[in-house]
Structure formats: C-alpha cells, structure tokens
Design a protein around this motif. Structure first.
Motif, PDB file in Angstrom:
ATOM      1  N   THR A  32      -1.121 -13.045 -11.831  1.00 18.55           N
ATOM      2  CA  THR A  32      -1.904 -14.278 -11.859  1.00 18.55           C
ATOM      3  C   THR A  32      -2.820 -14.353 -10.638  1.00 18.55           C
ATOM      4  O   THR A  32      -3.811 -15.048 -10.647  1.00 18.55           O
ATOM      5  N   GLU A  33      -2.415 -13.590  -9.596  1.00 17.59           N
ATOM      6  CA  GLU A  33      -3.260 -13.613  -8.405  1.00 17.59           C
ATOM      7  C   GLU A  33      -4.452 -12.674  -8.603  1.00 17.59           C
ATOM      8  O   GLU A  33      -4.405 -11.736  -9.380  1.00 17.59           O
ATOM      9  N   GLU A  34      -5.494 -12.931  -7.845  1.00 20.77           N
ATOM     10  CA  GLU A  34      -6.666 -12.055  -7.823  1.00 20.77           C
ATOM     11  C   GLU A  34      -6.311 -10.820  -6.986  1.00 20.77           C
ATOM     12  O   GLU A  34      -5.836 -10.942  -5.872  1.00 20.77           O
ATOM     13  N   VAL A  35      -6.460  -9.642  -7.577  1.00 21.10           N
ATOM     14  CA  VAL A  35      -6.183  -8.425  -6.819  1.00 21.10           C
ATOM     15  C   VAL A  35      -7.497  -7.690  -6.606  1.00 21.10           C
ATOM     16  O   VAL A  35      -8.151  -7.289  -7.574  1.00 21.10           O
ATOM     17  N   GLY A  36      -7.895  -7.519  -5.359  1.00 19.22           N
ATOM     18  CA  GLY A  36      -9.209  -6.932  -5.070  1.00 19.22           C
ATOM     19  C   GLY A  36      -9.240  -5.434  -5.215  1.00 19.22           C
ATOM     20  O   GLY A  36     -10.084  -4.868  -5.908  1.00 19.22           O
ATOM     21  N   ASN A  37      -8.231  -4.788  -4.631  1.00 15.35           N
ATOM     22  CA  ASN A  37      -8.310  -3.343  -4.501  1.00 15.35           C
ATOM     23  C   ASN A  37      -6.930  -2.760  -4.763  1.00 15.35           C
ATOM     24  O   ASN A  37      -6.268  -2.283  -3.853  1.00 15.35           O
ATOM     25  N   PRO A  38      -6.463  -2.829  -6.024  1.00 18.06           N
ATOM     26  CA  PRO A  38      -5.054  -2.537  -6.286  1.00 18.06           C
ATOM     27  C   PRO A  38      -4.714  -1.058  -6.193  1.00 18.06           C
ATOM     28  O   PRO A  38      -5.520  -0.207  -6.594  1.00 18.06           O
ATOM     29  N   ILE A  39      -3.537  -0.779  -5.677  1.00 17.22           N
ATOM     30  CA  ILE A  39      -3.016   0.582  -5.723  1.00 17.22           C
ATOM     31  C   ILE A  39      -1.549   0.533  -6.166  1.00 17.22           C
ATOM     32  O   ILE A  39      -0.864  -0.462  -5.966  1.00 17.22           O
ATOM     33  N   LEU A  40      -1.117   1.632  -6.778  1.00 14.02           N
ATOM     34  CA  LEU A  40       0.280   1.772  -7.215  1.00 14.02           C
ATOM     35  C   LEU A  40       0.911   2.818  -6.311  1.00 14.02           C
ATOM     36  O   LEU A  40       0.419   3.947  -6.234  1.00 14.02           O
ATOM     37  N   GLN A  41       1.987   2.436  -5.594  1.00 12.44           N
ATOM     38  CA  GLN A  41       2.544   3.342  -4.591  1.00 12.44           C
ATOM     39  C   GLN A  41       4.053   3.454  -4.734  1.00 12.44           C
ATOM     40  O   GLN A  41       4.746   2.455  -4.968  1.00 12.44           O
ATOM     41  N   LEU A  42       4.571   4.687  -4.558  1.00 16.00           N
ATOM     42  CA  LEU A  42       6.024   4.895  -4.546  1.00 16.00           C
ATOM     43  C   LEU A  42       6.489   4.913  -3.090  1.00 16.00           C
ATOM     44  O   LEU A  42       6.068   5.769  -2.310  1.00 16.00           O
ATOM     45  N   LEU A  43       7.315   3.959  -2.731  1.00 13.27           N
ATOM     46  CA  LEU A  43       7.765   3.835  -1.338  1.00 13.27           C
ATOM     47  C   LEU A  43       8.982   4.718  -1.070  1.00 13.27           C
ATOM     48  O   LEU A  43       9.667   5.149  -1.994  1.00 13.27           O
ATOM     49  N   ASP A  44       9.274   4.919   0.210  1.00 11.38           N
ATOM     50  CA  ASP A  44      10.422   5.745   0.612  1.00 11.38           C
ATOM     51  C   ASP A  44      11.752   5.168   0.130  1.00 11.38           C
ATOM     52  O   ASP A  44      12.743   5.878   0.016  1.00 11.38           O
ATOM     53  N   SER A  45      11.762   3.867  -0.117  1.00 11.98           N
ATOM     54  CA  SER A  45      13.000   3.221  -0.591  1.00 11.98           C
ATOM     55  C   SER A  45      13.262   3.498  -2.065  1.00 11.98           C
ATOM     56  O   SER A  45      14.330   3.168  -2.577  1.00 11.98           O
ATOM     57  N   GLY A  46      12.262   4.093  -2.763  1.00 12.34           N
ATOM     58  CA  GLY A  46      12.402   4.275  -4.204  1.00 12.34           C
ATOM     59  C   GLY A  46      11.803   3.106  -4.965  1.00 12.34           C
ATOM     60  O   GLY A  46      11.925   3.035  -6.195  1.00 12.34           O
ATOM     61  N   ASN A  47      11.149   2.209  -4.255  1.00 14.67           N
ATOM     62  CA  ASN A  47      10.516   1.050  -4.878  1.00 14.67           C
ATOM     63  C   ASN A  47       9.081   1.419  -5.258  1.00 14.67           C
ATOM     64  O   ASN A  47       8.323   1.901  -4.421  1.00 14.67           O
ATOM     65  N   LEU A  48       8.738   1.206  -6.527  1.00  9.67           N
ATOM     66  CA  LEU A  48       7.369   1.444  -6.988  1.00  9.67           C
ATOM     67  C   LEU A  48       6.640   0.106  -6.938  1.00  9.67           C
ATOM     68  O   LEU A  48       7.074  -0.854  -7.577  1.00  9.67           O
ATOM     69  N   VAL A  49       5.557   0.056  -6.169  1.00 10.88           N
ATOM     70  CA  VAL A  49       4.946  -1.254  -5.944  1.00 10.88           C
ATOM     71  C   VAL A  49       3.457  -1.256  -6.254  1.00 10.88           C
ATOM     72  O   VAL A  49       2.790  -0.225  -6.169  1.00 10.88           O
ATOM     73  N   VAL A  50       2.935  -2.428  -6.645  1.00  9.38           N
ATOM     74  CA  VAL A  50       1.493  -2.638  -6.760  1.00  9.38           C
ATOM     75  C   VAL A  50       1.090  -3.482  -5.561  1.00  9.38           C
ATOM     76  O   VAL A  50       1.662  -4.555  -5.338  1.00  9.38           O
ATOM     77  N   LYS A  51       0.158  -2.948  -4.783  1.00  9.56           N
ATOM     78  CA  LYS A  51      -0.294  -3.662  -3.589  1.00  9.56           C
ATOM     79  C   LYS A  51      -1.783  -3.911  -3.709  1.00  9.56           C
ATOM     80  O   LYS A  51      -2.503  -3.205  -4.414  1.00  9.56           O
ATOM     81  N   ASP A  52      -2.230  -4.888  -2.980  1.00  8.08           N
ATOM     82  CA  ASP A  52      -3.661  -5.153  -2.898  1.00  8.08           C
ATOM     83  C   ASP A  52      -4.183  -4.461  -1.644  1.00  8.08           C
ATOM     84  O   ASP A  52      -4.005  -4.958  -0.531  1.00  8.08           O
ATOM     85  N   GLY A  53      -4.782  -3.296  -1.813  1.00  6.46           N
ATOM     86  CA  GLY A  53      -5.313  -2.549  -0.676  1.00  6.46           C
ATOM     87  C   GLY A  53      -4.245  -2.275   0.352  1.00  6.46           C
ATOM     88  O   GLY A  53      -3.170  -1.776   0.031  1.00  6.46           O
ATOM     89  N   ASN A  54      -4.512  -2.659   1.590  1.00  8.47           N
ATOM     90  CA  ASN A  54      -3.561  -2.370   2.649  1.00  8.47           C
ATOM     91  C   ASN A  54      -2.614  -3.536   2.919  1.00  8.47           C
ATOM     92  O   ASN A  54      -1.809  -3.476   3.827  1.00  8.47           O
ATOM     93  N   SER A  55      -2.763  -4.580   2.129  1.00  2.00           N
ATOM     94  CA  SER A  55      -1.870  -5.724   2.305  1.00  2.00           C
ATOM     95  C   SER A  55      -0.441  -5.290   2.018  1.00  2.00           C
ATOM     96  O   SER A  55      -0.189  -4.426   1.182  1.00  2.00           O
ATOM     97  N   GLU A  56       0.492  -5.859   2.732  1.00  2.00           N
ATOM     98  CA  GLU A  56       1.889  -5.485   2.521  1.00  2.00           C
ATOM     99  C   GLU A  56       2.559  -6.364   1.468  1.00  2.00           C
ATOM    100  O   GLU A  56       3.750  -6.246   1.218  1.00  2.00           O
ATOM    101  N   ASN A  57       1.798  -7.285   0.892  1.00  2.00           N
ATOM    102  CA  ASN A  57       2.380  -8.115  -0.165  1.00  2.00           C
ATOM    103  C   ASN A  57       2.354  -7.365  -1.490  1.00  2.00           C
ATOM    104  O   ASN A  57       1.343  -6.779  -1.851  1.00  2.00           O
ATOM    105  N   TYR A  58       3.492  -7.413  -2.177  1.00  2.00           N
ATOM    106  CA  TYR A  58       3.551  -6.717  -3.445  1.00  2.00           C
ATOM    107  C   TYR A  58       3.170  -7.656  -4.575  1.00  2.00           C
ATOM    108  O   TYR A  58       3.715  -8.741  -4.711  1.00  2.00           O
TER     109      TYR A  58
END
Ligand SMILES: *[C@@H]1O[C@H](CO)[C@@H](O)[C@H](O)[C@H]1NC(C)=O
Ligand SMILES: *[C@@H]1O[C@H](CO)[C@@H](O)[C@H](O)[C@H]1NC(C)=O
Ligand SMILES: *[C@@H]1O[C@H](CO)[C@@H](O)[C@H](O)[C@H]1NC(C)=O
Ligand SMILES: *[C@@H]1O[C@H](CO)[C@@H](O)[C@H](O)[C@H]1NC(C)=O
Ligand SMILES: *[C@@H]1O[C@H](CO)[C@@H](O)[C@H](O)[C@H]1NC(C)=O
Ligand SMILES: *[C@@H]1O[C@H](CO)[C@@H](O)[C@H](O)[C@H]1NC(C)=O
Ligand SMILES: *[C@@H]1O[C@H](CO)[C@@H](O)[C@H](O)[C@H]1NC(C)=O
Length: 728
Positions: free
Chosen positions: A116-142
C-alpha cells in the motif's frame, strides 16, 4: 611490477567478480530456473528446487552450506502451486510486488500482495538471516519479508506470533510429506485466547501446549528455554505477541520445524563433522506433553504409574473406565463446591498451567487480589501468579474444566485449585489463627467475669508463646477464688481457645447477627434503659457470646449513668482500653454516647477484618486498622478489609455497608458520628448512607503501646504526653 603479478592480480579480480553471486534483484532483473540468489555471507540460497521424489519445481530458500543430497529447505514460496516445468521466473515489479511465474510463464503461481506504500526503488534481497525481503532502495524498512510468511521452519530471529497492530499472524504449517511442501495438518503458533500460549494442533484439535508464559519460561515446556545453543525471548505487549530465538554462536546451524511424518516440532543442529542433522529436542517430548491425555481435572505425571492421576481433592468421574486406563472422562470434586458458603484452595506445585482457552489474566494484580477475585467468581476453578519471577506478580485464573495439567519434577509453577472448604488445609489453618485473635478470644458462655479474665489471661499467655505479640491483662485473684469460679478448673469453662469448629461458625450471617446484637444492646444502654448508660469500655473481650452466638455486652465496671437529659461528661480519670477510645475521650476525658459509638465502630472493623485494632500492622503503611480501612475505602477497595474467609460471601454489599457504617462511627468529631439508633437503622435498611470524612486516630497514638483497663479505673491519666502506663 612484473608481468606475473599483473596477470595474477587481474585473474583475482575476474574470479572474485565471477564467484561472488548476487544476493538481490531489481525490477530490471529476473531470476529464472537454474539461477540463484546467495545471501551476502553465503549462508542461504534462494532458487528453484525439486523435493524428494517429486517432479515439481518450487521456489525456496535453503542452507547454502549443506550438500545437495541433504538439501534442507527452510522456506517455500509456491507451496500450494507447483511449477510443472523448468520455465519458472521470479521478478519484482516497480510497485514492489514480487511475482513468480510458471507453466511456460503463462501463470502467476505465487505473488506477494501489492504494497500500500509508495515504493520508489524496490529491490528483492536475500539476507544473511535467511529472510527474503523487499526494500525501498537503501532504506532498511521492509515492504515485505518472508519471515512474516513462514512455511514450516522457525529460523533464528524470526518472530513467531502476532503483530496485533496489523493483525498479522505468523504460524507454521508442516509439509504434507517430504515430497510435497503443500500444507499438512500439523500447525504451530501462538494462540491468544485467555492468555497467550504456544499451541501445536493436528487439524483443528489441540495436540500439545506450552503452558502459560510466566516470565521465566513457559510453565510446561522447558524446551523453549535458553540453553548452550540459543537464547530466546517471549514478547507480550499491546503491539506484539511472539516467540523468538537467537543463536549464541552464529556459525551453528539450527532449525526448529514441524515434521508431519513424526507428528512433532523438532529442533536439529547441524554437525559439520558427520555432515548430519542431529536431533536436539522434540515436542511433544513425552506422553504427558500430549494435550489433555488425563481428561478434565486430571493431571499427568510421567514419573507415576499410571501416569494419569486426579487432581488433589478430585476423584475419577467414572472409576470403572479410569481403572481400565480410559481417562477421557476426567475427574470430579470429592466434596461438592459451595460457592456461597466457603470454598477454599489447595496449592499444587510444579505444574504446567491448564489450557488457557477459558482463562483470564491481569498483569498488575497480586496473588492475594487474585485469590479474592477467583473466590468471588463461582466459575473460577484455579488461579496463580502470572509471573513467577521475584516474589511473583500478576494474576491468571481458569474457569470451568481444568484441562491438560502436567505435573513436573523440576519445572513448572504453583497452581491454586478451588476445593470445598473442608478440603482446604490452607483455609483451616489460616482462619482459625486469625479469628482466634479477635473473635475467638473473648468468646463463649457467660460464666462469670473472674473466669473470663482468668482464661483470657491464660490463652493470651499461650498465644504469646506462639510468637503472637499480645498484651497481658493483669488481674490477680486468689487461687481458691479462681478454683471455685471455674468449677475446679473444669475444661467446660475454658475460654478463648478458638477451637476450629467455632471459627467456621462465624460466617458473615453470624457475624452480622453479632454486630446487630451489639448495636441493639448499646442502643438499649444509651436510650431505652431507665438510665442513660455510657459503657466506656466497649471492646471485643467485653462482648460475650452464648452458644447461639447471641452477643451480650458485659463488664459494666467503667460504665457511667447519665441523667435523662445529660449527653456529655468530663472526667480527669480516663479509663477504658486503648485502641477503642475515641480521640476526645482519650485526650480530653470527654465522654458521651458518641464515644461508645466510636468504640462500636472499632469493634465493627475488628469483626469484619478479624484483626485487632491495637497491634495492627500493615506492610504498606504505619497506620492502624482505622487508617487501613480508610485507605482501602478511599481507593474503592473496601472489601479487601474483610477477612478472606468472608470473601466468597454472597452478602458482599452488606459487608461493604458495615465497613461504611464503621467509618461513620469512627469519625474524628463526635457530632459527625451517628447515634446508636441511627446505626441500628443503617444496619437494617438499604438507604443511602452519609459519606464518611476522614476518621479520628488515623495514626497509631502513643497510647497504643500499652493498655489500661480496670474496674476501678485506677490506671488512668488524662495527659496526652504520657505514653507508658504501668499495669497495676
Ligand atoms: C512455451 O512458450 C513458447 C513461446 O511462447 C512456445 O513456443 C512453446 O510451445 C510453449 N511450450 C509449452 C509446453 O506450452
Ligand atoms: C495476501 O493477502 C491475503 C489477504 O490479506 C493473505 O491471506 C495472504 O496471505 C497474503 N499473501 C501474501 C503472500 O502476502
Ligand atoms: C521427520 O520425522 C521422521 C520420523 O522420525 C524422520 O524419518 C524424517 O527424517 C523427519 N523429517 C525431516 C525432514 O527431518
Ligand atoms: C479401581 O482400582 C482401585 C485400585 O486397584 C480399586 O480399589 C477400586 O475398587 C477400583 N474401582 C473400580 C470401580 O473398579
Ligand atoms: C487489573 O488489576 C488492577 C489492579 O488490581 C486493576 O486496577 C485493573 O482494573 C485490572 N484490570 C482489569 C481489566 O480488570
Ligand atoms: C466470572 O469470570 C468470567 C470470566 O471473566 C466472566 O465471564 C463471568 O461473568 C464471571 N462471573 C461472575 C459471577 O463474576
Ligand atoms: C471438572 O471439575 C469441575 C468443578 O468441579 C466440574 O464442574 C466439571 O464437571 C469437572 N469436569 C468433568 C469432565 O468432570
């Protein structure tokens, strides 16, 4: 710099670039079957896989460092929609939505919900914890994370439970079988009914419970606790309720997952030397971990044979089936409960608390308040401290059948079970003690003042030996006199022992009868007798009870008669008993019917609380019983003054009314106190009562360190400064 070096350096640069796999994709990229993402530290890998002997393709996350034959998948995206060919494609749209296509890329087999939020520059990243996340650019909010949509495995750092703000529930559902990640019927999650517990279900049936979270652990599941491999936490507040664990050594590989085949939640750690997963623990761990095996009101103890027992004070509902090891019918109370007339509790130790479905908690009540609250609610069958850390705090209560209690040797907590009064040792002990201090001491049979005094002295001496801080009243009699008066020291004339039977006789209706009797007696003295009589020494020990518990006011040694129109008199010899004396009398020697009313007020408080005013002490304040009553009154909890024994009375409003009346009687100014005729009216009606002002003698007066009482009043002084009075 020579040629060799240049070549080497160049090769190194090339190779590191090549071997460093990607851990993220952006909307301009996509991931097709055969490609993978690898987390930055190389722990986890995301890609397409085929489980067991299946032919289907799934998108999943697995441990990168575990060899393929042992491939251990910890998360699956399209678990209910397999891809039947090798054409799968994963991409992230510019809106941040992640889409998995299959079936020759004609079908979306899985996707995340659009954000529902506006995502400017989305990326899909697999973290070291095994968590697959969608982030907005370099923001740490998932914007989205796979940890919010677990499959069958809890990884370290994953919150297992609820985000109450969004309603998000994270729970595990087992794979159907090793070849098929689609949902089996085994689930694992935090359930919020009553109070939160971890519950494993098979279909819709409860299969195993953790027991209550008690601040130190789950009362029935040591396996969730910290140990050499991991630490854990359970968070329970207005926003979130979840279980979480963290590895102490991050290089250890540990997984906690549901195994449908086994019907269990297993924790394994990886042994790199043997290249195998080693079982660390499993839930259920034993027979008693299985839900409700001993039926309602039963308890399961692995160290006993048979493992199922009825709770203390309960018997099998059907002895025949119980004897044949069919425990499903459970247990019922030995002696029926009597909610109106005196139930109590017995404590059982080291238990996993009962099923929380029909339970209630309050984090700020203490154990005593909890008990009172439980006693008042007839469907409350058990209570205990919510948190066992420190001296314990909070309150948990259970209603109706007590299900799934497990008895444990070195774990678990106390539980207080409702039983009939006659089964409750705690109640017997406690209340005979308390009552004997005030009501039982001066009790029984009018057999002459000498006897009374003598035996009070004897019984008080005994109490003193028991460590009770009681004063002695010093009366000296010739042995022969006493012997004659007591019928040769016959035990029939013995007083003040508080024998257990009598104490139970003093339920609220009896006490109310005594209160009304004293009030009428005093009214008679003040108003209806030929002469107006001020008693001046009304106290518990001057009220005698006959075998019908009818009160008689005795000891008129200090009484004064007034002329018909006289209302007040002054003496410079203050006599009476400290703890009962009105302020104006103790200080100025002024006595009137209203000073008797004051004493009556004190007596009333004592009868309700089963506590003496003199010598009263409370951990929270240094005041006396009046102060205590006033505090509770102001805080709107007057009932807490009442003797615990009365807490389950069905006349709670009558008790409150009596407390109200007693506060009116002990008002500072005589004119604020009602007359005895008003008191009698107040006791007998339900009319609204005046609001009490602050009572007199709130703090312990210096007098209250000693006593004076005597028939001739010789132990008297009328000066405030005098604090110690020598007994005669
Ligand atoms: C998959 O799609 C391609 C191109 O659209 C088509 O040539 C091929 O026949 C399709 N294969 C199947 C199995 O549908
Ligand atoms: C998408 O939203 C629906 C309804 O809110 C929810 O049931 C579903 O689990 C969500 N799916 C994903 C992958 O987030
Ligand atoms: C599940 O449990 C069964 C029976 O104990 C065992 O054979 C199997 O290996 C377990 N599954 C996994 C994925 O460990
Ligand atoms: C159940 O077993 C107990 C102990 O063996 C025995 O005393 C009792 O009579 C049995 N009750 C029934 C109903 O069989
Ligand atoms: C919990 O107990 C506290 C202290 O007794 C009380 O103030 C509060 O109202 C209680 N909460 C509920 C929901 O009963
Ligand atoms: C007893 O407690 C339960 C659960 O809180 C409540 O629903 C019920 O109304 C209470 N009964 C009484 C008589 O207070
Ligand atoms: C459990 O005990 C309660 C309280 O005595 C009783 O009401 C209930 O019927 C019992 N349950 C069973 C299954 O006997």
């Amino acid at each position: 710099m020579d040629i060799l070096c240049l070549t080497t350096c160049f090769l190194l640069i090339i190779s590191s670039k090549v071997s460093k796999a990607l851990d993220m994709i952006s909307p301009s990229d996509s991931l097709t079957d055969g490609m993978t993402l690898v987390s930055n530290d190389g722990s986890f890998e995301l890609g397409f896989f085929t489980p067991g002997s299946s032919k289907n393709r799934y998108l999943g996350i697995w441990y990168k460092n575990i060899p393929i034959p042992m491939q251990t998948v910890v998360w699956v995206a399209n678990r209910i929609n397999p891809i039947t060919d090798f054409t799968g494609l994963l991409k992230i749209e510019t809106t941040g939505k992640v889409v998995l296509q299959g079936q020759n890329r004609t079908t979306t087999v899985w996707s995340t919900n659009s954000s529902t939020e506006e995502v400017g520059n989305p990326i899909l990243q697999l973290l070291d914890s095994g968590n697959l996340v969608v982030k907005d650019g370099n923001s740490e909010n998932y914007v989205w994370q796979s940890f919010d949509y677990p499959t069958d495995t809890i990884l370290p750092g994953m919150k297992m439970g609820w985000d109450l703000r969004t309603g998000l529930s994270r729970r595990l559902v087992a794979w159907k079988n090793p070849d098929d990640p689609s949902p089996g019927d085994l689930t694992f999650g935090v359930e919020l009914e009553g109070n939160p517990e971890i519950v494993i279900r098979k279909g819709s049936t409860k299969y195993s419970r953790s027991g209550l979270w008690n601040g130190d652990g789950f009362s029935g599941a040591p396996v969730y606790r910290s140990n050499p491999v991991f630490t854990y936490d359970f968070v329970w507040n207005e926003e979130e309720v979840y279980y979480i664990y963290f590895l102490k050594d991050k290089s250890v590989m540990s997984r906690f997952f549901l195994n449908q085949t086994e019907g269990a939640m297993d924790r394994y750690t990886w042994n790199p030397e043997t290249q195998t997963w080693n079982l660390f623990h499993t839930i259920p761990n034993d027979y008693c971990d299985r839900y409700g095996v001993c039926g309602a009101n039963g308890t399961c103890d692995n160290s006993k044979f048979p493992v199922c027992q009825c709770l203390k004070a309960f018997n099998p509902k059907s002895p025949e089936s119980w004897n044949s090891s069919d425990w499903s019918q459970g247990c019922i109370h030995n002696k029926p409960l009597n909610c109106q007339g005196g139930d109590g509790f017995i404590r059982i130790q080291g238990v996993k608390t009962p099923d929380a479905t029909h339970s209630w908690v309050n984090k700020s009540m203490d154990l005593k308040e909890c008990r009172v609250r439980c006693l008042k609610n007839c469907s409350c069958m058990a209570y205990t401290s919510l948190y066992i850390t420190g001296t314990g705090s909070g309150c948990a209560m259970w209603f109706g059948d007590l299900m799934d209690i497990k008895q444990q040797q070195s774990y678990g907590q106390d539980l207080y079970i409702r039983v009939s009064a006659s089964e409750s040792e705690e109640l017997k002990k406690k209340h005979t003690m308390k009552l004997s201090l005030i009501i039982a001491t001066p009790i029984t049979v009018l057999s002459g003042l000498l006897v009374v005094t003598y035996y009070i002295r004897r019984s008080r001496g005994k109490l003193k030996d028991n460590g009770e801080n009681e004063d002695l009243e010093h009366e000296v009699f010739e042995l022969g006199t006493i012997s004659r008066a007591t019928d040769g020291f016959s035990s029939n004339n013995k007083l003040g022992q508080g024998d257990k039977r009598r104490c139970k006789v003093l339920d609220w209706p009896k006490r109310f009868q005594i209160i009304c009797g004293i009030a009428r007696g005093l009214l008679y003295l003040h108003q209806d007798s030929r002469l107006r009589i001020i008693h001046r020494d009304l106290k518990a020990s001057n009220v005698l009870l006959d075998s019908e518990m009818n009160p008689k006011i005795s000891d008129f040694g200090l009484a004064r008669t007034f002329g018909a129109d006289q209302t007040e008199a002054n003496t410079n010899r203050v006599v009476g008993t400290y703890g009962y004396m009105a302020p104006e009398y103790a200080i100025d020697g002024l006595f009137s019917v209203k000073s008797d009313v004051f004493s009556f007020g004190i007596l009333l408080l004592e009868i309700i609380s089963a506590t003496k005013n003199r010598g009263f002490s409370h951990p929270d304040h240094s005041g006396n019983l009046i102060e205590h009553a006033w505090r509770l009154w102001k805080e709107g909890r007057p009932l807490e003054l009442a003797d615990d024994f009365l807490a389950n009375s069905d006349n709670l409003s009558e008790i409150v009314r009596c407390i109200h009346i007693s506060l009116l009687c002990v008002q500072q100014h005589p004119e604020w106190r009602p007359t005895m005729s008003s008191v009698v009216l107040m006791l007998g009606s339900e009319n609204e009562l005046p609001i009490p002002k602050q009572p007199g003698f709130l703090l312990k007066s210096p007098f209250e360190t000693d006593s004076s009482s005597g028939n001739d009043g010789s132990s008297s002084k009328n000066e405030v400064s005098l604090s110690l009075l020598e007994p005669r």
